[in-house]
Write an enzyme that holds these catalytic residues in place. Structure first.
Site, short mmCIF file in Angstrom:
data_model
loop_
_atom_site.label_atom_id
_atom_site.label_comp_id
_atom_site.label_asym_id
_atom_site.label_seq_id
_atom_site.Cartn_x
_atom_site.Cartn_y
_atom_site.Cartn_z
N GLY A 1 9.98 0.09 13.20
CA GLY A 1 9.53 1.05 14.19
C GLY A 1 8.54 1.99 13.54
O GLY A 1 8.23 1.85 12.35
N CYS A 2 8.03 2.92 14.32
CA CYS A 2 7.01 3.83 13.80
C CYS A 2 7.17 5.18 14.49
O CYS A 2 7.39 5.24 15.70
CB CYS A 2 5.63 3.25 14.09
SG CYS A 2 4.28 4.33 13.60
N HIS B 1 -1.52 2.42 8.28
CA HIS B 1 -1.92 3.65 8.98
C HIS B 1 -3.24 4.19 8.44
O HIS B 1 -4.07 4.72 9.18
CB HIS B 1 -0.85 4.74 8.83
CG HIS B 1 0.26 4.65 9.83
ND1 HIS B 1 0.04 4.70 11.19
CD2 HIS B 1 1.61 4.53 9.68
CE1 HIS B 1 1.20 4.60 11.83
NE2 HIS B 1 2.17 4.50 10.93
N GLY C 1 12.16 10.04 9.19
CA GLY C 1 12.11 8.60 8.91
C GLY C 1 12.09 8.29 7.43
O GLY C 1 12.61 9.05 6.62
N VAL C 2 11.50 7.16 7.08
CA VAL C 2 11.47 6.73 5.68
C VAL C 2 10.06 6.71 5.10
O VAL C 2 9.89 6.45 3.91
CB VAL C 2 12.10 5.32 5.50
CG1 VAL C 2 13.59 5.36 5.78
CG2 VAL C 2 11.42 4.28 6.38
N GLY C 3 9.07 6.98 5.94
CA GLY C 3 7.70 6.96 5.42
C GLY C 3 6.77 7.66 6.39
O GLY C 3 7.06 7.77 7.58
N HIS D 1 3.44 -0.81 5.85
CA HIS D 1 3.35 -0.08 7.12
C HIS D 1 2.50 1.18 6.97
O HIS D 1 1.61 1.46 7.78
CB HIS D 1 4.77 0.25 7.60
CG HIS D 1 4.84 1.01 8.88
ND1 HIS D 1 5.39 0.49 10.04
CD2 HIS D 1 4.41 2.27 9.21
CE1 HIS D 1 5.30 1.38 11.01
NE2 HIS D 1 4.72 2.49 10.53
N GLU D 2 2.77 1.95 5.90
CA GLU D 2 2.06 3.22 5.72
C GLU D 2 0.60 3.02 5.34
O GLU D 2 -0.27 3.76 5.82
CB GLU D 2 2.77 4.10 4.68
CG GLU D 2 4.23 4.44 4.98
CD GLU D 2 4.47 4.97 6.39
OE1 GLU D 2 3.55 5.55 7.00
OE2 GLU D 2 5.60 4.78 6.90
#
Ligand code: ZN
Length: 281
Positions: free
Chosen positions: A162-163, A209, A99-101, A205-206
């Site tokens: 998305g995740c 988490h 993904g990207v992260g 987003h990160e």
């Protein structure tokens, strides 16, 4: 032979400090600039070998308690330890493959580390129009330890995201369009930069988490769908809640409006509330 009584000369002190510095630099597997851009050392065969030997851990999935905990801060003195450097290498490899992260809790490690990278190759299936709307452009790998985000301005943007920990699904999430990011780079360098568009979205987003928050806590739940339903139209006005879902930027962010992204605290409270109250229906 030297006696302990002899005070060290200034050049000797400088030389010792210099050698200490270079010893410190050698311990990190890469170097960071103040924008958190992480340049891996080409000679880091050792780190790569260790990562290979350990194998990549699976990205843990929603439902695992680790994704709902607040991750722990990392002491700056610990950043250049093998433990943290290997974690960074593993996270980057995992992020690049999928993904990207990625945030450390997604690998089951409760520490405040995030990595992100967006490449031309990774966005090859995104149309030029979508890229422009999302303000998405390639950027080199970033590693941020103990990141702190603050919104810049009132503008927000709503797009599907998305995740890796909610595999196979997407939903529209409204996020701040611009954020300021402060923290430490992968070698302990102080980091302070502003991000906008897609990079700002990934950062939010990160960092979520690290606070036990998933995008499903912030999504417009009417847009939640499987990835194979991405081409289906967005739902229209909701009988009870009104307004149709609108993708893109919004500069109107009144304090009590549903258009404004909820703060991390709001969402954390909501998550806690959900945990503590049994739904009656
Ligand atoms: Zn995620």
């Amino acid at each position: 032979m030297r006696t302990a009584a002899t005070p060290p000369t200034l050049p000797a002190i400088r030389a010792r400090a210099k050698s200490r510095d270079s010893a410190v630099i050698r311990r990190a597997y890469g170097t960071s600039d103040d924008h958190a851009t992480w340049t891996e050392k080409p000679s880091n065969a050792f780190g790569a070998l260790i990562s290979l030997a350990k194998g990549q851990r699976e990205v843990i999935q929603a439902g695992a308690p680790a994704l709902r905990e607040r991750a722990r801060e990392i002491e700056p003195a610990r950043i250049e330890s093998g433990e943290i450097q290997e974690l960074i290498a593993e996270m980057l490899a995992s992020c690049r493959a999928r993904g990207v992260g990625l945030a450390a809790p997604q690998l089951g490690t409760s520490l405040r580390v995030i990595v992100l990278e967006d490449t031309e190759e990774g966005m090859s299936d995104v149309s030029a129009g979508d890229r422009a709307a999302q303000r998405r452009a390639p950027f080199a790998a970033k590693v941020i330890i103990n990141p702190v985000l603050t919104p810049v301005g009132d503008a927000s943007a709503a797009f599907f995201e998305g995740c890796l920990s909610v595999a196979g699904y997407r939903a529209v999430v409204r996020r701040h369009l611009r954020v300021r990011c402060r923290g430490l780079g992968g070698d302990g360098t102080a980091v302070d930069f502003e991000a906008s568009g897609w990079m700002a979205r990934i950062l939010q987003h990160e960092v979520d988490h690290l606070n036990g928050v998933l995008y499903v806590d912030r999504m417009d739940s009417r847009t939640f769908r499987r990835v194979d339903k991405m081409n289906e139209p967005l739902p229209g006005d909701h009988l009870e809640f009104g307004k149709a879902v609108v993708l893109g930027e919004s500069s109107i962010a009144p304090k009590s409006s549903a258009a404004a992204p909820p703060s991390v605290d709001d969402v954390e409270d909501r998550v806690k509330g959900r945990k503590n109250t049994r739904r009656s229906r």
